[in-house]
Design a protein around this motif. Structure first.
Motif, PDB file in Angstrom:
ATOM      1  N   MET A   1      13.826   9.118  13.982  1.00  0.00           N
ATOM      2  CA  MET A   1      13.819   8.012  14.090  1.00  0.00           C
ATOM      3  C   MET A   1      15.151   7.366  12.995  1.00  0.00           C
ATOM      4  O   MET A   1      15.049   8.196  12.066  1.00  0.00           O
ATOM      5  N   VAL A   2      15.661   6.287  13.923  1.00  0.00           N
ATOM      6  CA  VAL A   2      16.348   5.318  12.740  1.00  0.00           C
ATOM      7  C   VAL A   2      16.033   5.009  11.982  1.00  0.00           C
ATOM      8  O   VAL A   2      15.080   3.486  12.376  1.00  0.00           O
TER       9      VAL A   2
ATOM     10  N   ASN B   1      20.105   1.711  18.403  1.00  0.00           N
ATOM     11  CA  ASN B   1      19.020   0.812  18.949  1.00  0.00           C
ATOM     12  C   ASN B   1      17.649   1.344  17.838  1.00  0.00           C
ATOM     13  O   ASN B   1      16.189   1.801  17.723  1.00  0.00           O
TER      14      ASN B   1
ATOM     15  N   VAL C   1      14.333   0.682  15.698  1.00  0.00           N
ATOM     16  CA  VAL C   1      12.882   0.187  15.618  1.00  0.00           C
ATOM     17  C   VAL C   1      11.993  -0.194  14.498  1.00  0.00           C
ATOM     18  O   VAL C   1      12.202   1.092  13.782  1.00  0.00           O
ATOM     19  N   PRO C   2      11.587  -1.232  13.799  1.00  0.00           N
ATOM     20  CA  PRO C   2      11.470  -0.493  12.373  1.00  0.00           C
ATOM     21  C   PRO C   2       9.959  -0.366  12.566  1.00  0.00           C
ATOM     22  O   PRO C   2       9.739   0.092  13.251  1.00  0.00           O
ATOM     23  N   ASN C   3       9.682   0.152  11.616  1.00  0.00           N
ATOM     24  CA  ASN C   3       8.393   1.250  11.167  1.00  0.00           C
ATOM     25  C   ASN C   3       7.483   0.698  10.592  1.00  0.00           C
ATOM     26  O   ASN C   3       7.953  -0.221   9.323  1.00  0.00           O
ATOM     27  N   ILE C   4       6.476   0.317  11.537  1.00  0.00           N
ATOM     28  CA  ILE C   4       5.535  -0.730  10.413  1.00  0.00           C
ATOM     29  C   ILE C   4       4.979  -0.064  10.032  1.00  0.00           C
ATOM     30  O   ILE C   4       4.711  -0.927   8.699  1.00  0.00           O
ATOM     31  N   ALA C   5       4.612   0.986   9.276  1.00  0.00           N
ATOM     32  CA  ALA C   5       3.996   1.837   8.355  1.00  0.00           C
ATOM     33  C   ALA C   5       5.307   1.682   7.005  1.00  0.00           C
ATOM     34  O   ALA C   5       4.061   0.879   6.196  1.00  0.00           O
ATOM     35  N   ALA C   6       6.007   1.369   7.202  1.00  0.00           N
ATOM     36  CA  ALA C   6       6.951   1.014   5.972  1.00  0.00           C
ATOM     37  C   ALA C   6       6.760  -0.346   5.766  1.00  0.00           C
ATOM     38  O   ALA C   6       6.237  -0.081   4.686  1.00  0.00           O
TER      39      ALA C   6
ATOM     40  N   SER D   1       4.792  -2.404   6.258  1.00  0.00           N
ATOM     41  CA  SER D   1       3.280  -3.064   5.717  1.00  0.00           C
ATOM     42  C   SER D   1       3.038  -2.217   4.543  1.00  0.00           C
ATOM     43  O   SER D   1       2.735  -2.633   3.336  1.00  0.00           O
ATOM     44  N   LEU D   2       3.158  -1.152   4.329  1.00  0.00           N
ATOM     45  CA  LEU D   2       3.104  -0.462   2.697  1.00  0.00           C
ATOM     46  C   LEU D   2       3.681  -1.552   2.067  1.00  0.00           C
ATOM     47  O   LEU D   2       3.677  -1.400   0.694  1.00  0.00           O
TER      48      LEU D   2
ATOM     49  N   TYR E   1      -0.652  -5.962   6.303  1.00  0.00           N
ATOM     50  CA  TYR E   1      -0.832  -5.569   7.751  1.00  0.00           C
ATOM     51  C   TYR E   1      -1.282  -6.086   8.478  1.00  0.00           C
ATOM     52  O   TYR E   1      -1.818  -6.582   8.649  1.00  0.00           O
TER      53      TYR E   1
ATOM     54  N   THR F   1      -0.981  -6.482  15.933  1.00  0.00           N
ATOM     55  CA  THR F   1      -1.339  -4.941  17.167  1.00  0.00           C
ATOM     56  C   THR F   1      -3.068  -5.000  16.552  1.00  0.00           C
ATOM     57  O   THR F   1      -3.832  -5.362  15.885  1.00  0.00           O
TER      58      THR F   1
END
Lengths: 341, 341
Positions: free
Chosen positions: A1-2, A44, A46-51, A53-54, A59, A91
């Motif tokens: 993942m980028v 392309n 795409v943001p990492n929602i986990a990072a 949110s953390l 969240y 989400t």
DNA sequence: TTGTATGCGTTATCAG
DNA sequence: CTGATAACGCATACAA
């Protein structure tokens, strides 16, 4: 993942800059912004929602706990909730309790659902009821904010539901206005509070019309076809049978009509029938059944909107009640002048 | 929110130790384990899934994209998928495309749904169809693994569906075995491939029985009540009307029966009717409608199980077809010996 | 057996 | 205007 690191490298800037053009948190020169944006789309990203949110401790996830997704009422509510919340960047994490399948409330499932929601740090949950007569105990098991939709919640809980009392009045008024004077009810399961509200609402109209609702005209049902069929037979065998019957859901209304056929009675010529729920069986029955439509989609929207307000700390009425609408079809007519019963 | 740091401090150990008792990744002395466990429950620790995923790079989340959650077929499939996956530690992120409401496929919604799923680093998605005649183009828009359930997918996609050909054969065999020789079909929308499979399956039985299915006995429908009603009238006005009609869904079957009533025909005495879907309207109709039940729950379970295998890299058949079951009720009987038509 | 330290992908603070 | 860098909560390699 980028990641933003990849983007930064490609654009020849620092990750901080990338983050800033991503979120518009700081002014960036037009030229750099251009470079970054190009890299963003080239890779392309795409943001990492986990990072996200953390780091932000925000969240943006909301739980939907469905008592039973297979109940006719649940999908339209989920549809609304999902649409409203997704549009606003939330989400939806779905949990299904499957009350129907288990035929009794499965506390274990509720607990494991709560675990899932807590682990994902859901901001809260929207609980969508189905058939449980009482969900008040649930509140004690849930530590995140909950809003109850279509549920028998307590006054102290936040809840969105429809107005059973007024809906039943609508049904009664329709029948009375057609000239009916002997009107019977086949109720839903009596352990549910709102069934009593419906009876009271219905009765209030009957009394206002100067009529009476004798006890032998109020037959307990359990929402199911079979019992409603039997109860209708009892009603039809009365010395003075009713000219109209209000069944508290559409499947029972179908049963009423079937029982009438068996007795050689035609609906609506010999007897009028009104249902509740506006399920597909009411539309496709012959005759099509006049019924009450529940504002399911509206309940979902109101639930989602209210829930967001709740999270924002806005003041909220604890209980919101929406109105049902009468859906006129073919199962109600004026009573015969000289009933051949 | 309480973290492993809080737990570690309370228990008087390091965070590594806490992590190890949490995951059983290393041997810990009984005494320490006890201390940690006590602290864990005292503080009511709940792991933070975001941090966990971020660290392990294992995002245990799976997307469910419903073409329309309000379609009758979707909830049972979601029910199964959700139950199966939740039990195995996966979180379900739900997206609803609302094809029905929009009356046409909303590509924008698909795109935004995919964004949500990619952001949450969902391992993949289970796509649950509803009515779209063709979903093959979707694959090009989705970068994560997808499995299609209840959809008109391509052979090259992974898909779980039911066997339309065999289901139609079941319907035909039932009618033929009752002695019917003049059997008509009211089809679903002809732009959907599986409708043709149903026609072919039906026809195969007719031919095997030495009968014929003349063109005027195959009337196009569009799944809706009204058109089916009209088509039935046409059929009934034929010089040689059929003695049985296969309607490709239950609401159309309801329409067939209504049209029969209008023509003074009784079902099943004068004409037999068989539906499809086993929706509630088929059970509650008078007469109750014999129909074909789709293994919705089973499709959901198979989809979830197959999807997990897919993620594990296991080999998988591209297309899995499950069988429908005939549900006998009251709308089919033997034809009259001397039809009074 | 237990503890320390590092990094996962972000955001945001603080220098430069 | 831009760039290091710390921290979010956790798992884990490595040190003690």
């Amino acid at each position: 993942m980028v990641t933003i690191h990849d983007v930064a490298k490609l654009a020849g800037v620092s990750i901080a800059t990338v983050s800033h053009v991503l979120n518009g948190t700081k002014k960036v020169s037009a030229k750099t912004e251009e470079k970054v944006k190009k890299a963003l789309s080239d890779l392309n990203y795409v943001p990492n929602i986990a990072a996200k949110s953390l780091k932000s401790q925000d969240y943006k996830s909301i739980g939907v706990i469905a008592e039973d997704i297979k109940a006719f009422s649940t999908p339209p509510i989920i549809d609304a909730v999902c649409g409203y919340l997704n549009e606003r960047g939330y989400t939806i994490t779905l949990c299904n309790l499957r009350t129907y399948s288990h035929s009794q409330y499965d506390t274990q499932l509720l607990i494991s659902s709560m675990k899932i929601l807590e682990s994902s740090r859901a901001r809260g949950a929207i609980y969508i009821g189905a058939a449980s007569p009482n969900v008040s105990f649930i509140r004690s098991m849930i530590k995140i904010p909950v809003l109850f939709a279509y549920s028998s919640a307590l006054e102290s809980d936040y809840s969105i539901d429809y107005d059973n009392y007024k809906a039943a009045r609508l049904a009664a008024m329709h029948l009375v206005s057609q000239g009916h004077k002997r009107i019977a009810i086949i109720t839903g399961a009596l352990d549910q509070d709102f069934v009593h509200q419906r009876i009271m609402g219905f009765q209030s109209v009957i009394m206002e019309a100067g009529l009476t609702l004798p006890p032998e005209y109020i037959l307990p049902g359990n929402w199911n076809y079979n019992l409603a069929y039997q109860q209708t037979c009892k009603l039809l065998d009365l010395a003075e049978p009713p000219t109209a019957i209000f069944a508290m859901n559409d499947s029972m209304a179908c049963a009423v009509i079937a029982a009438c056929h068996k007795h050689g009675l035609k609906v609506p010529e010999d007897l009028s029938v009104i249902g509740f729920d506006n399920r597909s069986c009411s539309a496709y029955n012959t005759p099509a059944i006049t019924t009450l439509g529940i504002p399911l989609y509206e309940i979902g929207i109101a639930a989602a909107a209210s829930f967001l307000k709740l999270l924002e700390g806005e003041a909220l009425p604890h209980k919101q009640l929406l109105d049902c609408a009468l859906i006129e079809r073919e199962s109600v007519a004026s009573p015969r002048q000289y009933p051949n019963l």
